[in-house]
Structures are given as C-alpha cells and as structure tokens.
Scaffold this active site. Structure first.
Site, mmCIF file in Angstrom:
data_model
loop_
_atom_site.group_PDB
_atom_site.id
_atom_site.type_symbol
_atom_site.label_atom_id
_atom_site.label_comp_id
_atom_site.label_asym_id
_atom_site.label_seq_id
_atom_site.Cartn_x
_atom_site.Cartn_y
_atom_site.Cartn_z
ATOM 1 N N CYS A 72 10.164 -0.717 -2.315
ATOM 2 C CA CYS A 72 9.547 -2.031 -2.488
ATOM 3 C C CYS A 72 8.465 -2.015 -3.573
ATOM 4 O O CYS A 72 7.491 -1.277 -3.471
ATOM 5 C CB CYS A 72 9.004 -2.452 -1.117
ATOM 6 S SG CYS A 72 7.498 -3.378 -1.075
ATOM 7 N N CYS A 75 4.941 -2.556 -2.562
ATOM 8 C CA CYS A 75 4.368 -1.408 -1.858
ATOM 9 C C CYS A 75 3.866 -0.364 -2.840
ATOM 10 O O CYS A 75 2.826 0.254 -2.648
ATOM 11 C CB CYS A 75 5.399 -0.776 -0.937
ATOM 12 S SG CYS A 75 6.090 -1.927 0.272
#
Ligand code: NAG
Length: 184
Positions: A72, A75
């Site tokens: 991600c 992230c």
C-alpha cells in the site's frame, strides 16, 4: 550586526530546518533500507505467531498497533512518520521508554488475515490504541461502544501522532525530532 546575526538564525530556524526535516522524512524509507527490511526499525513487527506473546510481555502502559499492507503506497509514505514517533518510545535510543509499545502488523501476509479480521481492519494504515493486554486475544469493531481499544483518528504525520499520544497520556513528551534526524 547582532541583529543581523539573529535575523539569519531566525531565517535558518524558520525556513531551513523545516525543509531539512521534510527532506529527511521523504528519504526515510530508502534510508531505512526499503520495506520489510528495516534494520533500524523501532516499531515492533508483530504477526500471528508473536502477537499475543509480545503484547502480554510488554511492560508499557499503552500500545499502538499499526495495521498496514506492504503493497500500500499510503502505508509506505506513512512509515517514516510512524518510525519517527516509535524511536521516541521504543528501541535502544528511546528517550521515553516504557510508556508506549509501537508495533505493526502486515495484513497483506496471509498468516495475519484472521488477526486483521479480528480488529476489523478495513483500510490501511489503521492505528489502534489501548493497553497492551487488551489486544491479547482481542477484538475491535467500530460499532462497539465501550472498548478500551480505540482507533487513532488523527495520526497522519509524526507531529499529529505525537500530539494525539500526548493528549492520551496527559503529559507532553517533548519532540526532539530535529536532533534525532542528525543522530540517525
Ligand atoms: C513473525 O515475526 C517475528 C518477529 O518479528 C519474526 O522473527 C518471524 O520471522 C515472523 N514470522 C513469520 C512467519 O514471518
């Protein structure tokens, strides 16, 4: 002359320091060696095999668990912010040890999928706060009203996260970030 010097110092503090800091933040992941292999990582990697044991043994009053997925992009961008705060509380360089255990769980790993389901992880990264033992065999669901585990709704940057933590623990953990950047 003196005024001039002071002026230059002020310009340095106001303009140059934030830029320096921003550039270090953006260099963070590379500096730390890429995702998944952070030799300097201060937040503790948890997975289904050590989750309960690490949280049970934690001497800290609080824990933060970051649920993320290694693929991600948000992230990855968030990682340096999280690590910056984690270094204040965890690891050998911690200036405020014993207060907050900061950990992370990679929900993209198959072995962690039940664990992430138990905590109703629906987006990444998601941060939960609570006493460490409340996470053990724990559950979290946004619909539960009374729960000692709660989501951290404003931890988007290192500064905001630290602010959120300070509010919770009821004291000001001083932010020595500029110093940290030179050390690390
Ligand atoms: C789980 O985490 C521990 C501690 O970080 C690590 O040593 C271990 O290799 C991980 N287990 C798996 C299967 O990845």
């Amino acid at each position: 002359m003196l005024a001039n010097k002071f002026h230059r110092l002020l310009v340095f503090v106001l303009l140059v320091l934030p830029v320096l800091e921003a550039s270090v933040i953006s260099l963070g992941p590379r500096h730390l060696g890429g995702h998944g292999i952070y030799p300097l990582e201060a937040s503790v990697e948890l997975n289904i095999t050590n989750f309960d044991a690490v949280l049970t043994d934690s001497p800290t009053t609080y824990a933060i668990v970051e649920f993320f997925a290694h693929w991600c992009p948000a992230c990855r961008n968030y990682k340096p912010h999280y690590e910056k705060v984690a270094r204040l509380f965890n690891g050998p360089e911690a200036v405020h040890p014993g207060i907050v255990l900061m950990a992370h769980v990679d929900c993209a790993l198959k072995m962690n999928s039940d664990l992430c389901d138990q905590f109703s992880v629906r987006h990444y990264p998601m941060l939960l706060w609570g006493p460490p033992t409340k996470f053990v065999s724990g559950k979290w669901d946004s619909k539960q009203e009374k729960n000692e585990i709660q989501p951290i709704d404003d931890g988007r940057t290192a500064e905001r996260l630290l602010n959120w933590i300070n509010n919770k623990i009821g004291r000001q953990v001083i932010n020595p970030f500029p110093l940290f950047l030179i050390v690390t």
